[in-house]
Design a protein around this motif. Structure first.
Motif, PDB file in Angstrom:
ATOM      1  N   ALA A 152       0.825  -1.207   0.000  1.00 17.99           N
ATOM      2  CA  ALA A 152       0.000   0.000   0.000  1.00 17.99           C
ATOM      3  C   ALA A 152       0.858   1.256   0.000  1.00 17.99           C
ATOM      4  CB  ALA A 152      -0.929  -0.014   1.208  1.00 17.99           C
ATOM      5  N   ALA A 153       1.942   1.238   0.769  1.00 20.98           N
ATOM      6  CA  ALA A 153       2.819   2.410   0.839  1.00 20.98           C
ATOM      7  C   ALA A 153       3.467   2.706  -0.507  1.00 20.98           C
ATOM      8  CB  ALA A 153       3.886   2.192   1.913  1.00 20.98           C
ATOM      9  N   GLN A 154       3.832   1.663  -1.252  1.00 14.44           N
ATOM     10  CA  GLN A 154       4.413   1.877  -2.576  1.00 14.44           C
ATOM     11  C   GLN A 154       3.407   2.565  -3.505  1.00 14.44           C
ATOM     12  OE1 GLN A 154       6.962  -1.648  -4.123  1.00 14.44           O
ATOM     13  NE2 GLN A 154       5.675  -2.536  -2.524  1.00 14.44           N
ATOM     14  N   ILE A 155       2.163   2.088  -3.489  1.00 11.51           N
ATOM     15  CA  ILE A 155       1.122   2.672  -4.340  1.00 11.51           C
ATOM     16  C   ILE A 155       0.945   4.151  -4.022  1.00 11.51           C
ATOM     17  CG2 ILE A 155      -1.350   2.641  -4.874  1.00 11.51           C
ATOM     18  CD1 ILE A 155      -1.262  -0.403  -4.219  1.00 11.51           C
ATOM     19  N   GLU A 156       0.814   4.471  -2.738  1.00 14.00           N
ATOM     20  CA  GLU A 156       0.560   5.858  -2.345  1.00 14.00           C
ATOM     21  C   GLU A 156       1.764   6.740  -2.620  1.00 14.00           C
ATOM     22  OE1 GLU A 156      -1.482   6.321   1.465  1.00 14.00           O
ATOM     23  OE2 GLU A 156      -1.911   4.173   1.404  1.00 14.00           O
ATOM     24  N   SER A 157       2.974   6.229  -2.389  1.00 13.21           N
ATOM     25  CA  SER A 157       4.183   7.022  -2.619  1.00 13.21           C
ATOM     26  C   SER A 157       4.295   7.449  -4.071  1.00 13.21           C
ATOM     27  CB  SER A 157       5.412   6.203  -2.206  1.00 13.21           C
ATOM     28  OG  SER A 157       6.605   6.910  -2.480  1.00 13.21           O
ATOM     29  N   VAL A 158       4.055   6.503  -4.981  1.00 20.94           N
ATOM     30  CA  VAL A 158       4.155   6.794  -6.411  1.00 20.94           C
ATOM     31  C   VAL A 158       3.038   7.734  -6.855  1.00 20.94           C
ATOM     32  CG1 VAL A 158       3.938   5.785  -8.706  1.00 20.94           C
ATOM     33  CG2 VAL A 158       5.397   4.688  -6.998  1.00 20.94           C
ATOM     34  N   ALA A 159       1.803   7.399  -6.482  1.00 19.90           N
ATOM     35  CA  ALA A 159       0.661   8.171  -6.966  1.00 19.90           C
ATOM     36  C   ALA A 159       0.706   9.620  -6.500  1.00 19.90           C
ATOM     37  CB  ALA A 159      -0.639   7.518  -6.501  1.00 19.90           C
ATOM     38  N   LEU A 160       1.109   9.844  -5.260  1.00 19.76           N
ATOM     39  CA  LEU A 160       1.060  11.189  -4.704  1.00 19.76           C
ATOM     40  C   LEU A 160       2.201  12.076  -5.200  1.00 19.76           C
ATOM     41  CD1 LEU A 160      -0.021  10.329  -1.046  1.00 19.76           C
ATOM     42  CD2 LEU A 160      -1.433  11.217  -2.915  1.00 19.76           C
ATOM     43  N   ASP A 161       3.302  11.496  -5.602  1.00 18.35           N
ATOM     44  CA  ASP A 161       4.426  12.304  -6.109  1.00 18.35           C
ATOM     45  C   ASP A 161       4.451  12.360  -7.635  1.00 18.35           C
ATOM     46  OD1 ASP A 161       6.983  13.644  -6.343  1.00 18.35           O
ATOM     47  OD2 ASP A 161       7.835  11.672  -6.770  1.00 18.35           O
ATOM     48  N   ILE A 162       4.443  11.209  -8.271  1.00 21.40           N
ATOM     49  CA  ILE A 162       4.669  11.136  -9.709  1.00 21.40           C
ATOM     50  C   ILE A 162       3.388  11.350 -10.504  1.00 21.40           C
ATOM     51  CG2 ILE A 162       5.408   9.564 -11.561  1.00 21.40           C
ATOM     52  CD1 ILE A 162       7.394   8.369  -9.563  1.00 21.40           C
ATOM     53  N   GLY A 163       2.258  10.896  -9.954  1.00 21.55           N
ATOM     54  CA  GLY A 163       0.998  10.979 -10.682  1.00 21.55           C
ATOM     55  C   GLY A 163       0.890   9.845 -11.679  1.00 21.55           C
ATOM     56  N   LEU A 164      -0.331   9.409 -11.940  1.00 21.31           N
ATOM     57  CA  LEU A 164      -0.536   8.230 -12.772  1.00 21.31           C
ATOM     58  C   LEU A 164      -1.626   8.464 -13.807  1.00 21.31           C
ATOM     59  CD1 LEU A 164      -0.521   5.542  -9.924  1.00 21.31           C
ATOM     60  CD2 LEU A 164       1.324   5.958 -11.578  1.00 21.31           C
ATOM     61  N   GLY A 165      -1.386   7.921 -15.016  1.00 15.13           N
ATOM     62  CA  GLY A 165      -2.418   7.930 -16.034  1.00 15.13           C
ATOM     63  C   GLY A 165      -3.251   6.679 -16.005  1.00 15.13           C
ATOM     64  N   ALA A 166      -2.726   5.615 -15.383  1.00 16.20           N
ATOM     65  CA  ALA A 166      -3.444   4.351 -15.234  1.00 16.20           C
ATOM     66  C   ALA A 166      -2.657   3.467 -14.279  1.00 16.20           C
ATOM     67  CB  ALA A 166      -3.613   3.641 -16.581  1.00 16.20           C
ATOM     68  N   ALA A 167      -3.330   2.433 -13.778  1.00 15.22           N
ATOM     69  CA  ALA A 167      -2.677   1.425 -12.941  1.00 15.22           C
ATOM     70  C   ALA A 167      -3.206   0.064 -13.339  1.00 15.22           C
ATOM     71  CB  ALA A 167      -2.935   1.684 -11.461  1.00 15.22           C
ATOM     72  N   LYS A 168      -2.404  -0.979 -13.106  1.00 16.20           N
ATOM     73  CA  LYS A 168      -2.840  -2.345 -13.385  1.00 16.20           C
ATOM     74  C   LYS A 168      -2.300  -3.273 -12.319  1.00 16.20           C
ATOM     75  CE  LYS A 168      -0.708  -5.249 -15.453  1.00 16.20           C
ATOM     76  NZ  LYS A 168       0.097  -6.464 -15.010  1.00 16.20           N
ATOM     77  N   THR A 169      -3.000  -4.395 -12.147  1.00 16.49           N
ATOM     78  CA  THR A 169      -2.555  -5.390 -11.179  1.00 16.49           C
ATOM     79  C   THR A 169      -2.060  -6.629 -11.895  1.00 16.49           C
ATOM     80  OG1 THR A 169      -4.691  -6.513 -10.959  1.00 16.49           O
ATOM     81  CG2 THR A 169      -4.299  -4.611  -9.522  1.00 16.49           C
ATOM     82  N   GLY A 170      -1.254  -7.383 -11.171  1.00 20.51           N
ATOM     83  CA  GLY A 170      -0.830  -8.701 -11.595  1.00 20.51           C
ATOM     84  C   GLY A 170      -0.992  -9.632 -10.413  1.00 20.51           C
ATOM     85  N   MET A 171       0.056 -10.339 -10.051  1.00 17.87           N
ATOM     86  CA  MET A 171       0.013 -11.257  -8.919  1.00 17.87           C
ATOM     87  C   MET A 171      -0.174 -10.489  -7.609  1.00 17.87           C
ATOM     88  SD  MET A 171       3.060 -13.717  -7.555  1.00 17.87           S
ATOM     89  CE  MET A 171       2.877 -14.682  -6.054  1.00 17.87           C
ATOM     90  N   LEU A 172      -1.258 -10.811  -6.870  1.00 18.76           N
ATOM     91  CA  LEU A 172      -1.547 -10.110  -5.615  1.00 18.76           C
ATOM     92  C   LEU A 172      -1.428 -11.006  -4.392  1.00 18.76           C
ATOM     93  CD1 LEU A 172      -4.467  -7.736  -6.641  1.00 18.76           C
ATOM     94  CD2 LEU A 172      -2.006  -7.303  -6.567  1.00 18.76           C
ATOM     95  N   ALA A 173      -1.066 -12.248  -4.558  1.00 21.54           N
ATOM     96  CA  ALA A 173      -0.588 -13.141  -3.495  1.00 21.54           C
ATOM     97  C   ALA A 173      -1.641 -13.651  -2.523  1.00 21.54           C
ATOM     98  CB  ALA A 173       0.555 -12.489  -2.722  1.00 21.54           C
ATOM     99  N   GLY A 174      -2.550 -12.807  -2.032  1.00 15.72           N
ATOM    100  CA  GLY A 174      -3.511 -13.280  -1.055  1.00 15.72           C
ATOM    101  C   GLY A 174      -4.505 -12.211  -0.670  1.00 15.72           C
TER     102      GLY A 174
END
Length: 281
Positions: free
Chosen positions: A67-89
């Motif tokens: 979760a921290a990785q997602i928020e760190s990237v989105a709040l600084d760099i900004g995103l045009g889209a996101a996608k998921t892959g393996m989410l483990a559990g």
């Protein structure tokens, strides 16, 4: 068109696991994004011990770290889209859903969200426990702009065993009822299509078939990751979902056409067809 110095390209975040063999996971996602002219960012969910023969170990990262990785990237760099892959559990899926809500990814936000529900191996074996499959259905699908299951994942997620085109249509309806805006039921595993591969897009009212050639190759590792990443790249460029999916279909046809052998098992699809060989000039 050549990139322009000093101009920030579209940005896409992949939320997925690693593949130490480089064929799938975040490695495949980042290669596809580069081939599509997009800056790729990552939120790693798990580290796998993996080669072309299979997975022999998995280390799942703490959900709060994901979760921290997602928020760190989105709040600084900004995103045009996101996608998921393996989410483990389930715990990871819950953390991803909450983090996406906080930064505006998916339904209720402004950032398109492609959910590739990685739930089965390339041999059709389940990769997730039942509670994680339920979390996909209840937490991620309603937030998704697009979900992109293959036929084995369709079977695990909604219990529809697809053997023909009619089954593909039925599966799309059942999946759409779970809440995503669009569903893409991929047809690569449909053995009744001997000489072509038809993916099916559905928005709740309109079906669109996207046919392509079928290639006689066992080197298709990472194909789903590449497809979902290419769709996310199109969305980050401002395309609508049907246009982004059509663009991704063009990309993945060439990626499979140019797949290559690697190791003693299944080689990867290749984004290298889209890379200009500047080093040979």
């Amino acid at each position: 068109m050549e990139p322009t110095a000093g101009v920030t390209p579209p940005r896409v975040l992949t939320i997925a696991g690693t593949d130490s063999g480089g064929g799938a996971g975040v490695a495949a996602d980042l290669r596809a994004m580069a081939a599509c002219g997009v800056h790729g960012c990552v939120a790693v969910t798990a580290v796998t011990v993996q080669n072309t023969l299979g997975v022999t170990g998995v280390h799942v990262l703490p959900p709060e770290t994901v979760a921290a990785q997602i928020e760190s990237v989105a709040l600084d760099i900004g995103l045009g889209a996101a996608k998921t892959g393996m989410l483990a559990g389930r715990a990871t899926i819950e953390a991803v859903a909450a983090a996406c809500d906080r930064v505006g990814i998916g339904a209720g936000g402004t950032t398109p969200f492609v959910v590739d529900p990685v739930a089965a191996s390339m041999h059709g074996d389940p990769l997730l426990a039942d509670d994680a499959l339920d979390a996909f259905r209840s937490l991620l699908f309603p937030r998704a702009t697009l979900v992109t299951p293959n036929l084995d994942e369709v079977r695990l997620l909604v219990g529809v065993d697809v053997h023909d085109r009619a089954g593909q249509y039925e599966a799309a309806k059942v999946l759409h009822a779970l809440g995503p805006r669009f569903v893409l039921v991929k047809g690569g595993h449909l053995v009744s299509d001997a000489d072509r591969c038809v993916d099916l897009l559905y928005d709740g009212s309109t079906f669109t078939e996207l046919p392509g050639p079928r290639f006689d190759t066992g080197d298709t590792h990472g194909g789903g990751d590449n497809m979902a990443s290419a769709v996310a790249c199109g969305l980050a460029r401002g395309l609508g979902v049907p246009e982004a999916v059509a663009l991704a279909k063009r990309y993945i046809v060439e990626a499979v056409r140019h797949s290559y052998p690697l190791g003693a098992g299944h080689g990867p699809v290749s984004p290298l067809w889209a890379v200009r060989p500047w080093w040979a000039e």
